[in-house]
Design an enzyme around this catalytic site. Sequence first.
Site, short mmCIF file in Angstrom:
data_model
loop_
_atom_site.label_atom_id
_atom_site.label_comp_id
_atom_site.label_asym_id
_atom_site.label_seq_id
_atom_site.Cartn_x
_atom_site.Cartn_y
_atom_site.Cartn_z
N ASP A 20 -17.66 -35.21 18.57
CA ASP A 20 -16.92 -35.83 19.68
C ASP A 20 -15.69 -36.56 19.14
OD1 ASP A 20 -18.78 -35.04 21.60
OD2 ASP A 20 -18.79 -36.99 22.60
N ASP B 235 -23.44 -34.64 16.24
CA ASP B 235 -23.17 -34.91 17.66
C ASP B 235 -22.03 -35.92 17.77
OD1 ASP B 235 -23.62 -34.99 20.48
OD2 ASP B 235 -24.69 -36.89 20.20
N TYR C 83 -33.51 -35.60 16.75
CA TYR C 83 -33.62 -35.05 18.10
C TYR C 83 -35.01 -34.44 18.35
CZ TYR C 83 -28.72 -35.25 19.65
OH TYR C 83 -27.48 -35.66 20.09
N LYS D 85 -26.37 -40.26 5.15
CA LYS D 85 -26.52 -41.70 5.00
C LYS D 85 -27.54 -41.90 3.88
CE LYS D 85 -25.62 -45.95 6.29
NZ LYS D 85 -24.30 -46.60 6.17
N ASP E 261 -20.67 -43.43 7.98
CA ASP E 261 -19.78 -44.49 8.48
C ASP E 261 -18.38 -44.30 7.92
OD1 ASP E 261 -20.91 -45.07 6.00
OD2 ASP E 261 -21.11 -47.22 6.37
C1 IPM Z 1 -23.81 -32.06 22.74
C2 IPM Z 1 -24.42 -32.96 23.76
C3 IPM Z 1 -25.94 -32.82 23.72
C4 IPM Z 1 -26.41 -33.26 22.36
C5 IPM Z 1 -26.71 -33.53 24.84
C6 IPM Z 1 -26.21 -33.17 26.20
C7 IPM Z 1 -28.19 -33.28 24.72
O1 IPM Z 1 -24.00 -34.27 23.57
O2 IPM Z 1 -24.02 -30.84 22.84
O3 IPM Z 1 -23.12 -32.55 21.85
O4 IPM Z 1 -26.64 -34.45 22.12
O5 IPM Z 1 -26.56 -32.39 21.50
MG MG Z 2 -22.53 -34.49 22.08
#
Ligand code: IPM
Ligand code: MG
Length: 403
Positions: free
Chosen positions: A290, A286, A179, A230, A262
């Site tokens: 999710d 990230d 990032y 990884k 993975d």
């Molecule tokens: C998160 C989001 C952010 C990230 C984006 C919005 C920059 O997806 O907080 O997980 O990738 O960190």
């Molecule tokens: Mg995110």
Amino acid sequence: MAASLQLNFKPFKPQFTHSISAPNKFSTRIRCSAATPSKSYTVTLLPGDGIGPEVISVARNALQLIASIEGIEFKFKEMPMGGAALDLTGVPLPEETLSAAKDSDAVLLGAIGGYKWDNNEKHLKPETGLLQLREGLKVFANLRPATVLPQLVDASTLKREVAEGVDLMVVRELTGGIYFGKPRGFGTNENGQEIGFNTEVYATYEIDRIARVAFETARKRRGKLCSVDKANVLEASMLWRKRVMEIASEYPDVELSHMYVDNAAMQLVRNPKQFDTIVTNNIFGDILSDEASMITGSIGMLPSASLGESGPGLFEPIHGSAPDIAGQDKANPLATLLSAAMLLKYGLGEEKAAQRIEAAVLNTLDRGYRTGDIYSAGLKLVGCKEMGEEVLKSIDSKVTAIA
Ligand code: IPM
Ligand code: MG
């Protein structure tokens, strides 16, 4: 002044594991009218875009009510951020917003982003503002708990026996890796073709400090840490693994394992109960957070805390700005309420106040209230506002439940 917490934080012990839905025999007692506040905190609110303002408004009301019960005072400072700031000032993180955030005791963010700004140049994207905020506050440790609440097991897309009892914590490195790594940018390759490139880079100190946060977190949970990398391909991951193994010697009581990303993605849906604490880099965290969120039924349920070595923490739901439902009173405010609970606990050390919010969220779910994302037949479908009001009622009716 910012609370000088942060890595001494009392690690997350999910309050969800104990039953707090039993009727409280003292609940009819009338609470004392607002005491003179003994402590005062400045909280910067960054509603942002899309559903952000709706969920932040719910959290603000809850914090206000908690303050009156606990005899504390919140000074809220609402500042523009993300797309809202772009429209207002031309940049996604105005200088005034960053300095207000830095000068406060804690920062609560709604969500940022939306179709309107999707095609903006990178420095004019709402997401860039969020990255600048994380960098500016130096909040390198991002805690993302994923807990399957008994009330919501059936909202999970996984089978009941797979989802039930899942309680894991992703510790994501937040201010390094691909990032932020340099070089990055656009260019041209030897064939004259356009290229885009980024750099996954980690220095020893960055790995060591996130590893320590993760070991501390695991130690206060079930004592198991899985480091995800990884290392079969990436040099940055090879160093990551080496340093995590080195730091492990400081934590002989924590059981450490390693997993390729993975495989981790696969194991998370195959058998998520095998995980207690996961530590991983910025981009894997990230993605995996999710994925972990869906085990719990909805991304609309998951809070997060981003902490640094000192200074205010940043607290935000992990969901996005959901422009498709923005302004329609359909958002689930629970992730933001639980983020407010994390703010109280990790950011301000107000553990009891945090528990009040968590208890009220559970109680509201117990009473059958559901937003669309976690709705199932037979329950009470409500919008964001009504969900917020019900949580406030729960906070109020449980005043004496938490001694
Ligand atoms: C998160 C989001 C952010 C990230 C984006 C919005 C920059 O997806 O907080 O997980 O990738 O960190
Ligand atoms: Mg995110």
